[in-house]
Write a protein that holds these residues in place. Structure first.
Motif, mmCIF file in Angstrom:
data_model
loop_
_atom_site.group_PDB
_atom_site.id
_atom_site.type_symbol
_atom_site.label_atom_id
_atom_site.label_comp_id
_atom_site.label_asym_id
_atom_site.label_seq_id
_atom_site.Cartn_x
_atom_site.Cartn_y
_atom_site.Cartn_z
ATOM 1 N N PHE A 158 0.826 -1.217 0.000
ATOM 2 C CA PHE A 158 0.000 0.000 0.000
ATOM 3 C C PHE A 158 0.857 1.264 0.000
ATOM 4 C CE2 PHE A 158 -3.230 -3.042 1.375
ATOM 5 C CZ PHE A 158 -4.295 -2.658 0.570
ATOM 6 N N TYR A 159 2.046 1.186 0.589
ATOM 7 C CA TYR A 159 2.913 2.368 0.609
ATOM 8 C C TYR A 159 3.432 2.672 -0.806
ATOM 9 C CZ TYR A 159 6.130 5.731 2.748
ATOM 10 O OH TYR A 159 6.777 6.874 3.121
ATOM 11 N N ILE A 160 3.736 1.633 -1.561
ATOM 12 C CA ILE A 160 4.175 1.832 -2.951
ATOM 13 C C ILE A 160 3.038 2.437 -3.781
ATOM 14 C CG2 ILE A 160 4.862 0.629 -5.073
ATOM 15 C CD1 ILE A 160 6.411 -1.339 -3.228
ATOM 16 N N GLY A 161 1.804 1.970 -3.559
ATOM 17 C CA GLY A 161 0.655 2.556 -4.252
ATOM 18 C C GLY A 161 0.451 4.011 -3.879
ATOM 19 N N PHE A 162 0.673 4.317 -2.589
ATOM 20 C CA PHE A 162 0.572 5.699 -2.120
ATOM 21 C C PHE A 162 1.614 6.583 -2.815
ATOM 22 C CE2 PHE A 162 2.846 8.592 0.790
ATOM 23 C CZ PHE A 162 1.873 9.561 0.979
ATOM 24 N N ILE A 163 2.818 6.075 -2.960
ATOM 25 C CA ILE A 163 3.887 6.833 -3.631
ATOM 26 C C ILE A 163 3.481 7.157 -5.066
ATOM 27 C CG2 ILE A 163 6.261 6.699 -4.495
ATOM 28 C CD1 ILE A 163 6.888 4.952 -2.007
ATOM 29 N N ALA A 164 2.932 6.156 -5.783
ATOM 30 C CA ALA A 164 2.508 6.376 -7.173
ATOM 31 C C ALA A 164 1.420 7.442 -7.241
ATOM 32 C CB ALA A 164 2.009 5.064 -7.773
ATOM 33 N N GLY A 165 0.436 7.369 -6.327
ATOM 34 C CA GLY A 165 -0.643 8.351 -6.325
ATOM 35 C C GLY A 165 -0.149 9.757 -6.050
ATOM 36 N N THR A 166 0.812 9.878 -5.143
ATOM 37 C CA THR A 166 1.357 11.201 -4.819
ATOM 38 C C THR A 166 2.122 11.786 -6.004
ATOM 39 O OG1 THR A 166 1.554 10.501 -2.502
ATOM 40 C CG2 THR A 166 2.745 12.482 -3.142
ATOM 41 N N PHE A 167 2.845 10.928 -6.731
ATOM 42 C CA PHE A 167 3.509 11.393 -7.951
ATOM 43 C C PHE A 167 2.482 11.926 -8.956
ATOM 44 C CE2 PHE A 167 7.632 9.045 -7.191
ATOM 45 C CZ PHE A 167 8.446 10.150 -7.382
ATOM 46 N N PHE A 168 1.362 11.224 -9.095
ATOM 47 C CA PHE A 168 0.312 11.668 -10.018
ATOM 48 C C PHE A 168 -0.242 13.027 -9.613
ATOM 49 C CE2 PHE A 168 -0.589 6.942 -10.961
ATOM 50 C CZ PHE A 168 0.290 6.969 -12.035
ATOM 51 N N CYS A 169 -0.352 13.274 -8.282
ATOM 52 C CA CYS A 169 -0.807 14.591 -7.807
ATOM 53 C C CYS A 169 0.135 15.688 -8.293
ATOM 54 C CB CYS A 169 -0.887 14.614 -6.279
ATOM 55 S SG CYS A 169 -2.194 13.598 -5.579
ATOM 56 N N GLY A 170 1.436 15.391 -8.234
ATOM 57 C CA GLY A 170 2.431 16.372 -8.674
ATOM 58 C C GLY A 170 2.423 16.610 -10.176
ATOM 59 N N LEU A 171 1.846 15.664 -10.925
ATOM 60 C CA LEU A 171 1.799 15.801 -12.382
ATOM 61 C C LEU A 171 0.465 16.344 -12.879
ATOM 62 C CD1 LEU A 171 3.497 12.398 -13.352
ATOM 63 C CD2 LEU A 171 4.562 14.660 -13.224
ATOM 64 N N ALA A 172 -0.504 16.554 -11.963
ATOM 65 C CA ALA A 172 -1.836 17.016 -12.358
ATOM 66 C C ALA A 172 -1.787 18.457 -12.872
ATOM 67 C CB ALA A 172 -2.785 16.919 -11.171
ATOM 68 N N ASN A 173 -2.510 18.708 -13.966
ATOM 69 C CA ASN A 173 -2.549 20.045 -14.564
ATOM 70 C C ASN A 173 -3.918 20.705 -14.464
ATOM 71 O OD1 ASN A 173 0.187 20.060 -15.533
ATOM 72 N ND2 ASN A 173 -0.449 18.650 -17.167
ATOM 73 N N THR A 174 -4.955 19.913 -14.176
ATOM 74 C CA THR A 174 -6.315 20.456 -14.084
ATOM 75 C C THR A 174 -6.967 20.003 -12.787
ATOM 76 O OG1 THR A 174 -7.362 18.550 -15.177
ATOM 77 C CG2 THR A 174 -6.527 20.328 -16.599
ATOM 78 N N TYR A 175 -8.091 20.619 -12.470
ATOM 79 C CA TYR A 175 -8.836 20.256 -11.261
ATOM 80 C C TYR A 175 -9.305 18.804 -11.317
ATOM 81 C CZ TYR A 175 -12.644 20.152 -7.839
ATOM 82 O OH TYR A 175 -13.475 19.819 -6.802
#
Length: 425
Positions: A86-103
């Motif tokens: 679950f921690y690895i999945g959390f890391i991936a999700g947090t990276f996606f947050c940093g790559l988000a460009n829209t709401y």
């Protein structure tokens, strides 16, 4: 108040505390950073308070759903492997947050992060309950909850600085990068946690989930946690927007505000943890709750205020908020038996996250703002709602404390009976 014997911690137990605390630091920071970035996000994306409330609650709702879905499996695997997955999945999700460009992308990324991050706390609690006695858990929870304060002392100010220098996405990339290093250390240093596998009786994950939910003592613990979370989360999403637009502090002062509040938490948590191992946990919880209620009402009714006074009010309020978390977590951890701990902690964490999501969404409906720079309205109503919920929390936590005392008496009687029978043989 009657004092209890302090049981010392072993070297490996201290290592486990460090690993779980630093893991919690990143998970809490990922969630906490949304609040100080709130004013920046609302202005850069032209969001209304209700829309920002949805962005915050998206993590909480997905985390809650994830916990319920995984609860039946929580006691069927090595807890170390579950933590890493679950921690690895959390890391991936947090990276996606940093790559988000829209709401829309941001909300989707928060959902992914919540699906994985929301389960980590329950796995950590199960590990703590497996490896530490009840007489040690106050101290353990004191150090684990320091992740909350440390995220404010170190993470939030650094995150705000990075966001101001680059953009709001940068803090998420910072958290994800740090989490990668922590995952490697957990992989290398944490031993397997498998004692619960020897006492597992349920053949199917669904039946294990159902057996965990249907126990009355578990439902009382779940309700107490949910109410505690609603009261704790309602003010958080709009804390930075209220400080800037209502209290009239600057963005630079906001960084200092979070840092000072975090330092106070780091200082308070170990002291409260040790105190709760010596005296009644429920009494500490009740006193802290009453103090928090008073400070919430005072704080949410403030207008433009000198910065030094805002600092004092924040420290006093955080003292109450954080001093509730340690004894309540220690008490709730003692509710389930060994074979139910993983499922109980997962469901408990799910309800905690869902309750937090409800709190953020409801706060978003209560709080209004006429324009980007105008003061928030109805924030004082949030404070009054917190008072009502906190009173109910005290009552339910008292019931949890009574259940644990009865459970301890029953276990003590069983041990005496067993000793008598063995002597007779």
């Amino acid at each position: 108040m009657k004092q209890q014997e302090i049981i010392p911690l072993t070297g490996y137990q201290k290592l486990v505390i460090f690993l779980l605390a630093i893991t919690q630091f990143t998970v809490i920071l990922d969630f906490m950073i949304m609040s100080p970035l709130g004013d920046m996000l609302m202005k850069s994306m032209s969001l209304k308070p209700s829309a920002f409330g949805v962005a915050v609650s998206a993590y909480a709702f997905s985390a809650g759903i994830s916990g319920l879905l995984t609860a039946g499996f929580a006691d069927r695997f090595d807890r170390k492997k579950l933590l890493l997955f679950f921690y690895i999945g959390f890391i991936a999700g947090t990276f996606f947050c940093g790559l988000a460009n829209t709401y829309t992308q941001l909300v989707a990324a928060r959902i992914i992060t919540g699906l994985f991050g929301g389960v980590i706390g329950s796995i950590s609690m199960a590990i703590i309950t497996d490896l530490f006695s009840l007489q040690q858990r106050g101290r353990v929870m004191g150090f684990i909850q320091m992740g909350f304060g440390a995220s404010q002392v170190l993470g939030v100010p650094i995150g705000l600085y990075i966001a101001g220098k680059w953009n709001w996405e940068a803090p998420f990339l910072m958290v994800a990068s740090l989490a990668v290093l922590i995952a490697v250390v957990i992989l290398l240093k944490l031993k397997p946690v498998t004692a619960h596998l020897a006492v597992q009786r349920d053949k199917s994950a669904f039946m294990h989930l159902w057996h965990t939910i249907k126990k009355r003592k578990h439902r009382i613990g779940f309700t107490a946690t949910a109410l505690l979370s609603i009261g704790g989360f309602m003010m958080m999403p709009f804390g930075s927007a209220f400080a800037i637009n209502n209290l009239k502090i600057s963005n630079d002062q906001l960084v200092m505000l979070f840092m000072v509040s975090g330092v106070s938490s780091v200082v308070i948590m170990p002291f409260i943890g040790r105190l709760s191992d010596k005296v009644s946990k429920v009494k500490i919880f009740a006193v802290a709750s009453v103090w928090m209620m008073i400070m919430c009402v005072v704080y949410t009714n403030l207008g433009p205020t000198p910065f030094w006074l805002v600092l004092i009010f924040n420290i006093l309020m955080m003292t109450g908020v954080m001093s509730r978390m340690v004894p309540s977590s220690a008490l709730t951890s003692a509710v389930p038996d060994l074979e139910d701990r993983g499922a109980f902690m997962s469901i408990n964490a799910s309800l905690q996250q869902i309750a937090g999501g409800v709190a953020a969404a409801v706060a978003g409906m209560i709080v209004t703002q006429k324009s980007k720079a105008s003061p928030l309205q109805n924030y004082d109503i949030v404070g009054y709602v917190i008072v009502v919920i906190s009173i109910l929390s005290i009552f339910l936590m008292y019931r949890v404390s009574k259940m644990i005392a009865q459970k301890g008496n029953q276990q003590g009687a069983a041990k005496i009976e067993e000793a008598v029978l063995s002597e007779g043989m």
